[in-house]
Design a protein around this motif. Sequence first.
Motif, PDB file in Angstrom:
ATOM      1  N   UNK A 191      19.641  -4.975  28.433  1.00  0.00           N
ATOM      2  CA  UNK A 191      20.715  -5.001  27.450  1.00  0.00           C
ATOM      3  C   UNK A 191      20.585  -6.254  26.591  1.00  0.00           C
ATOM      4  N   UNK A 192      20.714  -6.119  25.273  1.00  0.00           N
ATOM      5  CA  UNK A 192      20.618  -7.302  24.417  1.00  0.00           C
ATOM      6  C   UNK A 192      21.798  -8.244  24.606  1.00  0.00           C
ATOM      7  N   UNK A 193      21.537  -9.514  24.420  1.00  0.00           N
ATOM      8  CA  UNK A 193      22.561 -10.551  24.509  1.00  0.00           C
ATOM      9  C   UNK A 193      23.028 -10.850  23.094  1.00  0.00           C
ATOM     10  N   UNK A 194      24.330 -10.827  22.883  1.00  0.00           N
ATOM     11  CA  UNK A 194      24.892 -11.151  21.571  1.00  0.00           C
ATOM     12  C   UNK A 194      25.121 -12.653  21.513  1.00  0.00           C
ATOM     13  N   UNK A 195      24.482 -13.314  20.594  1.00  0.00           N
ATOM     14  CA  UNK A 195      24.603 -14.761  20.498  1.00  0.00           C
ATOM     15  C   UNK A 195      24.518 -15.189  19.050  1.00  0.00           C
ATOM     16  N   UNK A 196      25.237 -16.252  18.700  1.00  0.00           N
ATOM     17  CA  UNK A 196      25.142 -16.808  17.355  1.00  0.00           C
ATOM     18  C   UNK A 196      24.175 -17.985  17.317  1.00  0.00           C
ATOM     19  N   UNK A 197      23.573 -18.316  18.437  1.00  0.00           N
ATOM     20  CA  UNK A 197      22.596 -19.407  18.484  1.00  0.00           C
ATOM     21  C   UNK A 197      21.303 -18.976  17.824  1.00  0.00           C
ATOM     22  N   UNK A 198      20.562 -19.941  17.286  1.00  0.00           N
ATOM     23  CA  UNK A 198      19.249 -19.599  16.750  1.00  0.00           C
ATOM     24  C   UNK A 198      18.353 -19.027  17.841  1.00  0.00           C
ATOM     25  N   UNK A 199      17.435 -18.171  17.452  1.00  0.00           N
ATOM     26  CA  UNK A 199      16.517 -17.559  18.411  1.00  0.00           C
ATOM     27  C   UNK A 199      15.562 -18.590  18.995  1.00  0.00           C
ATOM     28  N   UNK A 200      15.337 -19.666  18.275  1.00  0.00           N
ATOM     29  CA  UNK A 200      14.376 -20.664  18.732  1.00  0.00           C
ATOM     30  C   UNK A 200      14.884 -22.065  18.390  1.00  0.00           C
ATOM     31  N   UNK A 201      14.887 -22.933  19.379  1.00  0.00           N
ATOM     32  CA  UNK A 201      15.226 -24.336  19.155  1.00  0.00           C
ATOM     33  C   UNK A 201      14.000 -25.175  19.463  1.00  0.00           C
ATOM     34  N   UNK A 202      13.716 -26.110  18.583  1.00  0.00           N
ATOM     35  CA  UNK A 202      12.663 -27.098  18.829  1.00  0.00           C
ATOM     36  C   UNK A 202      13.365 -28.435  18.952  1.00  0.00           C
ATOM     37  N   UNK A 203      13.100 -29.149  20.033  1.00  0.00           N
ATOM     38  CA  UNK A 203      13.735 -30.447  20.253  1.00  0.00           C
ATOM     39  C   UNK A 203      12.645 -31.503  20.381  1.00  0.00           C
ATOM     40  N   UNK A 204      12.697 -32.495  19.505  1.00  0.00           N
ATOM     41  CA  UNK A 204      11.776 -33.629  19.571  1.00  0.00           C
ATOM     42  C   UNK A 204      12.593 -34.847  19.970  1.00  0.00           C
ATOM     43  N   UNK A 205      12.257 -35.442  21.105  1.00  0.00           N
ATOM     44  CA  UNK A 205      13.010 -36.578  21.617  1.00  0.00           C
ATOM     45  C   UNK A 205      12.185 -37.847  21.452  1.00  0.00           C
ATOM     46  N   UNK A 206      12.745 -38.832  20.783  1.00  0.00           N
ATOM     47  CA  UNK A 206      12.077 -40.108  20.561  1.00  0.00           C
ATOM     48  C   UNK A 206      12.587 -40.707  19.270  1.00  0.00           C
ATOM     49  N   UNK A 207      12.602 -42.005  19.181  1.00  0.00           N
ATOM     50  CA  UNK A 207      13.075 -42.669  17.974  1.00  0.00           C
ATOM     51  C   UNK A 207      12.415 -42.057  16.745  1.00  0.00           C
ATOM     52  N   UNK A 208      13.236 -41.705  15.764  1.00  0.00           N
ATOM     53  CA  UNK A 208      12.705 -41.149  14.518  1.00  0.00           C
ATOM     54  C   UNK A 208      12.087 -42.309  13.737  1.00  0.00           C
ATOM     55  N   UNK A 209      10.750 -42.334  13.696  1.00  0.00           N
ATOM     56  CA  UNK A 209      10.031 -43.426  13.037  1.00  0.00           C
ATOM     57  C   UNK A 209       8.666 -42.935  12.561  1.00  0.00           C
ATOM     58  N   UNK A 210       8.068 -43.702  11.673  1.00  0.00           N
ATOM     59  CA  UNK A 210       6.776 -43.324  11.092  1.00  0.00           C
ATOM     60  C   UNK A 210       5.723 -43.056  12.157  1.00  0.00           C
ATOM     61  N   UNK A 211       5.696 -43.874  13.169  1.00  0.00           N
ATOM     62  CA  UNK A 211       4.670 -43.768  14.209  1.00  0.00           C
ATOM     63  C   UNK A 211       4.705 -42.412  14.908  1.00  0.00           C
ATOM     64  N   UNK A 212       5.890 -41.823  15.008  1.00  0.00           N
ATOM     65  CA  UNK A 212       6.033 -40.533  15.694  1.00  0.00           C
ATOM     66  C   UNK A 212       5.899 -39.355  14.739  1.00  0.00           C
ATOM     67  N   UNK A 213       5.889 -39.613  13.452  1.00  0.00           N
ATOM     68  CA  UNK A 213       5.551 -38.628  12.413  1.00  0.00           C
ATOM     69  C   UNK A 213       6.399 -37.357  12.440  1.00  0.00           C
ATOM     70  N   UNK A 214       7.698 -37.504  12.589  1.00  0.00           N
ATOM     71  CA  UNK A 214       8.564 -36.331  12.599  1.00  0.00           C
ATOM     72  C   UNK A 214       8.571 -35.585  11.267  1.00  0.00           C
ATOM     73  N   UNK A 215       8.072 -36.225  10.219  1.00  0.00           N
ATOM     74  CA  UNK A 215       7.986 -35.515   8.936  1.00  0.00           C
ATOM     75  C   UNK A 215       7.075 -34.286   9.057  1.00  0.00           C
TER      76      UNK A 215
END
Length: 107
Positions: free
Chosen positions: A26-50
């Motif tokens: 049975x399908x699950x009814x949800x308003x959440x996105x089908x896919x979550x990507x989580x990047x954990x770490x200080x947002x900085x140039x060295x980690x290249x989150x861009x």
Amino acid sequence: TATSCPAGAAGCTITCTATEPDGAGRPVHSTRPACDCVAVGTVCERKAQHLLVEAAAELGKTRRDFAVYLVGARDGVPYLGYVRQLAAARGVADRVIPVAETPDVWR
């Protein structure tokens, strides 16, 4: 494979991609996105989150049911401003979500 919204609400555009854990399919009814990507770490140039922003922009060409969370954002860091501006310029500011640094990553 995705199925139509099981709630059958008029005008509902939610696509359900998960099924109940009991294996009944049975399908699950949800308003959440089908896919979550989580990047954990200080947002900085060295980690290249861009690069995640660029990847989100590419994925956004074919789908909108995803979110990218950048955990480790610090206000006042110029690179965070760059990442936000890039997300806006690529049309994914609503999909790329900076999250403030937190010691509660595992909760």
